[in-house]
Design a protein around this motif. Sequence first.
Motif, PDB file in Angstrom:
ATOM      1  N   ALA A 171       0.804  -1.226   0.000  1.00  0.00           N
ATOM      2  CA  ALA A 171       0.000   0.000   0.000  1.00  0.00           C
ATOM      3  C   ALA A 171       0.831   1.267   0.000  1.00  0.00           C
ATOM      4  O   ALA A 171       0.283   2.359  -0.173  1.00  0.00           O
ATOM      5  N   CYS A 172       2.129   1.156   0.214  1.00  0.00           N
ATOM      6  CA  CYS A 172       2.965   2.363   0.365  1.00  0.00           C
ATOM      7  C   CYS A 172       3.992   2.519  -0.743  1.00  0.00           C
ATOM      8  O   CYS A 172       5.063   3.077  -0.520  1.00  0.00           O
ATOM      9  N   ASN A 173       3.702   2.066  -1.925  1.00  0.00           N
ATOM     10  CA  ASN A 173       4.679   2.182  -3.007  1.00  0.00           C
ATOM     11  C   ASN A 173       4.031   2.837  -4.213  1.00  0.00           C
ATOM     12  O   ASN A 173       3.493   2.176  -5.079  1.00  0.00           O
ATOM     13  N   ARG A 174       4.066   4.183  -4.255  1.00  0.00           N
ATOM     14  CA  ARG A 174       3.427   4.899  -5.350  1.00  0.00           C
ATOM     15  C   ARG A 174       3.879   6.368  -5.384  1.00  0.00           C
ATOM     16  O   ARG A 174       4.423   6.876  -4.410  1.00  0.00           O
ATOM     17  N   VAL A 175       3.635   7.000  -6.512  1.00  0.00           N
ATOM     18  CA  VAL A 175       3.858   8.441  -6.659  1.00  0.00           C
ATOM     19  C   VAL A 175       2.549   9.046  -7.146  1.00  0.00           C
ATOM     20  O   VAL A 175       1.996   8.615  -8.157  1.00  0.00           O
ATOM     21  N   ILE A 176       2.032  10.023  -6.421  1.00  0.00           N
ATOM     22  CA  ILE A 176       0.757  10.650  -6.756  1.00  0.00           C
ATOM     23  C   ILE A 176       1.007  12.070  -7.254  1.00  0.00           C
ATOM     24  O   ILE A 176       1.529  12.911  -6.517  1.00  0.00           O
ATOM     25  N   PRO A 177       0.647  12.397  -8.511  1.00  0.00           N
ATOM     26  CA  PRO A 177       0.809  13.756  -9.039  1.00  0.00           C
ATOM     27  C   PRO A 177      -0.381  14.631  -8.646  1.00  0.00           C
ATOM     28  O   PRO A 177      -1.534  14.255  -8.865  1.00  0.00           O
ATOM     29  N   VAL A 178      -0.114  15.807  -8.075  1.00  0.00           N
ATOM     30  CA  VAL A 178      -1.180  16.649  -7.534  1.00  0.00           C
ATOM     31  C   VAL A 178      -1.053  18.087  -8.037  1.00  0.00           C
ATOM     32  O   VAL A 178       0.054  18.625  -8.138  1.00  0.00           O
ATOM     33  N   PHE A 179      -2.204  18.705  -8.321  1.00  0.00           N
ATOM     34  CA  PHE A 179      -2.275  20.143  -8.594  1.00  0.00           C
ATOM     35  C   PHE A 179      -3.335  20.719  -7.681  1.00  0.00           C
ATOM     36  O   PHE A 179      -4.487  20.263  -7.676  1.00  0.00           O
TER      37      PHE A 179
END
Length: 285
Positions: A171-179
Amino acid sequence: MAISGAGARRRGAFCSLFAVAAATFPLESASAIGPNWPTEVVATYKLAFAGFDVGAYQFNARFNNGTYDAQAHAKVSAFFGAFKWAGNFSGKGALEPSGLRPAAFEMSYKKKKKFVSVKIGFAGRAVTAVALVPNKPPSPDTIKLKPENLKNVFDPMAAMISVSDANPSDACNRVIPVFDGKARYDLHFTFKGREPLTERRPSGQPKELIVCRVKYVPIAGHKPKDFTDPWIDYNNIEFALRAVPRAGIYVPYRVTIPSPIGNAVMTANTINITSANNQQIALTQ
């Protein structure tokens, strides 16, 4: 009494701590987008700063026919009432087999006599409209946003719901792109560890938290000087997630944003979930 420059900076940092925390605190799902989504999640959290209770956060999300609609409200009072902050957040969009597709996001907050609002509109997977109040031009030293910075991004509320594509064992392996209406940044999640959990009332769910280290990485829309010796430790934000197998989801149980002047912490008080098959699940701290 005049406020010193250092005092003003500390209070500004305090506001930033909770702005980051509140805007990144909705539901996270452990299963792929589909029929296992719960129909509703209602949660309350307590807010603390440097060990002192300073406010509360309320969150509500509904999932229905492949769509989501979420609202949240945060209220903070600290420094013996010298600092007051209240914010509202909302987001909606679609839950598609290919992933989450945000449609709209709104955020507004009031601090003393200052009112700020952000509205973001999407078409497909790109930002198409941004409305800011007040709408002031960015400082000359702000890293300019490029057209590609506004494609394939999530608003702050959709960002956390997008974690739904996670494998429960990772559950802790990700990259989330945010604006967020002004700044474009990435949230880098990595696994930090696990910790046991105690309950006042047994819920029948696993008594364990999965702890993720989250690194805030600025991309554009920010001033580089804000990340030179910053008040907030952007490299060591922490999300502690709790698995709720009966609902097929993870929920945030604690979010910690460290700083040299104290940690801003959100901790779950009550979480009530209505699963897809109408089961009622109640979690209490």
